[in-house]
Write a protein that holds these residues in place. Structure first.
Motif, PDB file in Angstrom:
ATOM      1  N   GLY A 356       0.142 110.144 112.004  1.00  0.00           N
ATOM      2  CA  GLY A 356       0.724 108.814 111.858  1.00  0.00           C
ATOM      3  C   GLY A 356       1.926 108.565 112.743  1.00  0.00           C
ATOM      4  N   THR A 357       2.720 109.604 113.010  1.00  0.00           N
ATOM      5  CA  THR A 357       3.912 109.415 113.834  1.00  0.00           C
ATOM      6  C   THR A 357       3.543 108.970 115.245  1.00  0.00           C
ATOM      7  OG1 THR A 357       5.193 111.021 112.558  1.00  0.00           O
ATOM      8  CG2 THR A 357       5.942 110.555 114.795  1.00  0.00           C
ATOM      9  N   SER A 358       2.485 109.561 115.820  1.00  0.00           N
ATOM     10  CA  SER A 358       2.070 109.170 117.174  1.00  0.00           C
ATOM     11  C   SER A 358       1.529 107.740 117.185  1.00  0.00           C
ATOM     12  CB  SER A 358       1.023 110.142 117.719  1.00  0.00           C
ATOM     13  OG  SER A 358      -0.167 110.110 116.932  1.00  0.00           O
ATOM     14  N   TRP A 359       0.866 107.318 116.104  1.00  0.00           N
ATOM     15  CA  TRP A 359       0.371 105.944 115.973  1.00  0.00           C
ATOM     16  C   TRP A 359       1.539 104.960 116.011  1.00  0.00           C
ATOM     17  CZ3 TRP A 359      -4.015 103.162 116.030  1.00  0.00           C
ATOM     18  CH2 TRP A 359      -4.109 101.971 115.299  1.00  0.00           C
ATOM     19  N   LYS A 372       8.491  91.978 121.988  1.00  0.00           N
ATOM     20  CA  LYS A 372       8.446  91.391 120.655  1.00  0.00           C
ATOM     21  C   LYS A 372       8.651  92.477 119.605  1.00  0.00           C
ATOM     22  CE  LYS A 372       5.237  87.607 121.780  1.00  0.00           C
ATOM     23  NZ  LYS A 372       3.948  86.944 121.431  1.00  0.00           N
ATOM     24  N   PRO A 373       9.212  92.113 118.440  1.00  0.00           N
ATOM     25  CA  PRO A 373       9.335  93.104 117.367  1.00  0.00           C
ATOM     26  C   PRO A 373       7.986  93.409 116.752  1.00  0.00           C
ATOM     27  CG  PRO A 373      10.116  90.963 116.613  1.00  0.00           C
ATOM     28  CD  PRO A 373       9.778  90.812 118.068  1.00  0.00           C
ATOM     29  N   CYS A 374       7.879  94.587 116.166  1.00  0.00           N
ATOM     30  CA  CYS A 374       6.674  94.950 115.433  1.00  0.00           C
ATOM     31  C   CYS A 374       7.044  95.539 114.086  1.00  0.00           C
ATOM     32  CB  CYS A 374       5.825  95.941 116.224  1.00  0.00           C
ATOM     33  SG  CYS A 374       4.868  95.155 117.545  1.00  0.00           S
ATOM     34  N   LEU A 375       6.205  95.244 113.116  1.00  0.00           N
ATOM     35  CA  LEU A 375       6.407  95.625 111.724  1.00  0.00           C
ATOM     36  C   LEU A 375       5.334  96.611 111.295  1.00  0.00           C
ATOM     37  CD1 LEU A 375       7.252  95.232 108.669  1.00  0.00           C
ATOM     38  CD2 LEU A 375       5.861  93.140 108.713  1.00  0.00           C
ATOM     39  N   LEU A 376       5.747  97.770 110.798  1.00  0.00           N
ATOM     40  CA  LEU A 376       4.819  98.690 110.136  1.00  0.00           C
ATOM     41  C   LEU A 376       4.580  98.101 108.756  1.00  0.00           C
ATOM     42  CD1 LEU A 376       3.209 101.322 110.016  1.00  0.00           C
ATOM     43  CD2 LEU A 376       5.315 102.493 109.314  1.00  0.00           C
ATOM     44  N   ALA A 389       7.931 109.640 104.498  1.00  0.00           N
ATOM     45  CA  ALA A 389       9.313 109.672 104.973  1.00  0.00           C
ATOM     46  C   ALA A 389       9.386 109.902 106.489  1.00  0.00           C
ATOM     47  CB  ALA A 389      10.125 110.731 104.222  1.00  0.00           C
ATOM     48  N   PRO A 390       8.587 110.823 107.053  1.00  0.00           N
ATOM     49  CA  PRO A 390       8.579 110.954 108.519  1.00  0.00           C
ATOM     50  C   PRO A 390       8.098 109.684 109.225  1.00  0.00           C
ATOM     51  CG  PRO A 390       7.693 112.933 107.510  1.00  0.00           C
ATOM     52  CD  PRO A 390       7.828 111.915 106.416  1.00  0.00           C
ATOM     53  N   TRP A 391       7.147 108.976 108.621  1.00  0.00           N
ATOM     54  CA  TRP A 391       6.702 107.717 109.225  1.00  0.00           C
ATOM     55  C   TRP A 391       7.845 106.703 109.237  1.00  0.00           C
ATOM     56  CZ3 TRP A 391       1.676 107.108 105.805  1.00  0.00           C
ATOM     57  CH2 TRP A 391       0.773 108.120 106.148  1.00  0.00           C
ATOM     58  N   GLN A 392       8.597 106.651 108.150  1.00  0.00           N
ATOM     59  CA  GLN A 392       9.721 105.722 108.090  1.00  0.00           C
ATOM     60  C   GLN A 392      10.748 106.041 109.172  1.00  0.00           C
ATOM     61  OE1 GLN A 392      11.000 106.136 103.983  1.00  0.00           O
ATOM     62  NE2 GLN A 392       9.785 104.363 103.336  1.00  0.00           N
ATOM     63  N   ALA A 393      11.025 107.323 109.360  1.00  0.00           N
ATOM     64  CA  ALA A 393      11.981 107.728 110.389  1.00  0.00           C
ATOM     65  C   ALA A 393      11.489 107.319 111.774  1.00  0.00           C
ATOM     66  CB  ALA A 393      12.226 109.234 110.323  1.00  0.00           C
ATOM     67  N   ALA A 394      10.188 107.509 112.013  1.00  0.00           N
ATOM     68  CA  ALA A 394       9.618 107.123 113.298  1.00  0.00           C
ATOM     69  C   ALA A 394       9.675 105.612 113.493  1.00  0.00           C
ATOM     70  CB  ALA A 394       8.175 107.610 113.396  1.00  0.00           C
ATOM     71  N   ALA A 395       9.451 104.860 112.416  1.00  0.00           N
ATOM     72  CA  ALA A 395       9.503 103.401 112.503  1.00  0.00           C
ATOM     73  C   ALA A 395      10.904 102.921 112.840  1.00  0.00           C
ATOM     74  CB  ALA A 395       9.025 102.783 111.190  1.00  0.00           C
ATOM     75  N   ILE A 396      11.924 103.527 112.239  1.00  0.00           N
ATOM     76  CA  ILE A 396      13.302 103.150 112.543  1.00  0.00           C
ATOM     77  C   ILE A 396      13.594 103.356 114.022  1.00  0.00           C
ATOM     78  CG2 ILE A 396      15.733 103.743 112.147  1.00  0.00           C
ATOM     79  CD1 ILE A 396      15.016 104.336 109.251  1.00  0.00           C
ATOM     80  N   ASP A 397      13.045 104.404 114.597  1.00  0.00           N
ATOM     81  CA  ASP A 397      13.274 104.704 116.010  1.00  0.00           C
ATOM     82  C   ASP A 397      12.460 103.822 116.946  1.00  0.00           C
ATOM     83  OD1 ASP A 397      15.070 106.720 115.420  1.00  0.00           O
ATOM     84  OD2 ASP A 397      13.565 108.321 115.518  1.00  0.00           O
ATOM     85  N   SER A 398      11.284 103.341 116.486  1.00  0.00           N
ATOM     86  CA  SER A 398      10.340 102.703 117.409  1.00  0.00           C
ATOM     87  C   SER A 398      10.066 101.230 117.133  1.00  0.00           C
ATOM     88  CB  SER A 398       8.990 103.448 117.370  1.00  0.00           C
ATOM     89  OG  SER A 398       9.142 104.810 117.676  1.00  0.00           O
TER      90      SER A 398
END
Length: 441
Positions: A356-359, A372-376, A389-398
């Protein structure tokens, strides 16, 4: 979100003009095709938007009036009398915001969102079921918990389609029967959505409101197909179905012309066209988003797609592919789409949770490229904290924001709908994925 994958054959495509049915054919700075298909004509809506509509419908639609329709359309069910243009009681009735001054509404700033004048990263969640609750106190309880948790926005279903009228007391929003569409604006209809908007206003929660489901839950595209014929893939180009769909959109959008609670309007939940050319969904997204902007230019519009069909960062896996008829980058580039949406369910797609992190990161690059912004927008794992939790961290960064699937709460009379992904208020998973996440933001 849908646990089972829906796969349907794609109908053979007919030769079309560059401008598809219901597509844009004119307007200020328009450089595309101005010709429509046989049996369709280019009809003026406003200075920046003209649309291909059926010739048989052109005499009943002009300017900013209700969109052309080839079906009988009733604005209220026989058991209700509320006007489809009514607004919630707490929405300001004398304030007008023009498209040149949208700062009072949530909007974008580059690859970020701005809410209440503050640019930043935001956390939210999904509660598709909240517009179907019949007890106002239950709605307020959920909204108060969201507010105290630091959640800023909530995605809800703005649709509830049926093919036969339910018994009294059952909530439904639109009846699709005998080739016509009837919208229920009464106490067991859109008044339930009205109260969600009203409560969101009171608790400073912003709403993403979705107009139709790709899946059969709460009617969805299948309900239109049952009424107007065709299939789940031909729905996107079925003139009668699209007419009813656009009429429904206008009925909902018109109820909240100045509500500060609307974060964005959303075309569909996880639209797919299995085996179709990606132009089918791309043209539909363009036409529908332009239509929404023509009646509400101040609010953001998103697709509700899963993020499928992406070449940037692709590992060749099924979700990155184009088999479901989606092209993430093409639809994100449409000028009337304000931000991208991404869903993440690795177990449903035959991937490990760590994938999921690479996605997320690949979509972050695509979003930055588009400016443009993107929303998980949806994500879930039965492992909850350890995977999400790792997905959330990746989302904050990306990315620009995230909203997990889905919020769970105890209403006193019982728990809200509970699937394997539900995160219940006050649980240990809630501490990890809400409390800790908001603190990290």
């Amino acid at each position: 979100m849908k646990i089972s994958l829906f796969i349907a054959p794609c109908l053979a495509q007919f030769a079309l003009s560059q401008t598809g049915n219901w597509g844009q054919c004119g307007g200020e700075n328009w450089s595309g095709d101005v010709n429509c298909n046989v049996g369709w004509l280019c009809q003026y809506s406003n200075p920046w938007y003209s649309q291909c509509v059926p010739e048989s419908d052109s005499s009943t639609a002009s300017g900013s009036s209700t969109s052309a329709t080839s079906t009988t359309f009733s604005t209220s069910a026989s058991t209700t009398s509320t006007s489809t243009t009514s607004t919630t009681s707490s929405a300001p009735s004398s304030t007008t915001t023009t498209s040149s001054s949208p700062s009072g509404y949530p909007h974008t700033s580059g690859t970020k969102f701005v809410i209440d004048g503050v640019e930043g990263y935001y956390a939210g969640t999904n509660a598709y079921w909240i517009s179907f609750l019949t007890n106002n106190a239950d709605v307020d309880l959920v909204m108060s918990h969201l507010q105290s948790s630091g959640m800023k926005f909530l995605r809800v279903w703005g649709f509830n389609d049926v093919n036969s009228q339910p018994n009294s007391g059952t909530v439904w929003f639109q009846l699709l029967e005998n080739g016509s569409a009837t919208i229920n604006t009464g106490s067991d209809g859109l008044e339930r959505l009205d109260y969600v908007v009203q409560s969101a206003e009171a608790h400073d929660i912003k709403l993403i409101i979705n107009f139709v489901n790709n899946w059969g839950d709460y009617g969805g595209i299948a309900a239109y197909v049952n009424n107007y014929g065709g299939s789940a893939t031909s729905w996107y180009t079925n003139s009668a179905a699209q007419s009813a769909y656009q009429n429904y959109i206008k009925a909902v959008v018109s109820r909240y012309p100045t509500s500060p609670a609307i974060f964005a309007w959303e075309l569909a939940n996880e639209p797919r066209c299995n085996g179709c050319a990606t132009s089918v969904i791309t043209n539909w997204v363009s036409a529908t988003s332009q239509y929404i902007k023509s009646i509400d230019p101040n609010r953001m519009v998103a697709i509700g797609s899963e993020g499928m069909g992406l070449a940037t960062g692709s590992d060749g896996s099924y979700p990155f592919g184009y088999s479901e008829g989606n092209d993430f980058e093409a639809t994100l580039a449409i000028s009337t789409i304000d931000f991208g949406t991404i869903h993440l369910y690795p177990s449903q797609w035959g991937e490990a949770d760590s994938w999921g992190t690479s996605w997320i990161q690949a979509h972050g690059v695509a979003c930055n490229n588009a400016g443009k912004p993107c929303l998980l927008e949806e994500y879930g794992s039965s492992s909850h904290c350890s995977s999400e939790a790792p997905w959330q961290a990746a989302a904050i960064d990306s990315l620009a924001a995230d909203s997990f699937w889905q919020w769970g709460d105890d209403l006193g009379s019982g728990d809200t709908p509970n699937d394997e992904y539900s995160i219940f208020y006050g649980s240990s998973d809630y501490t990890c994925l809400v409390t800790n996440h908001v603190a990290a933001i």
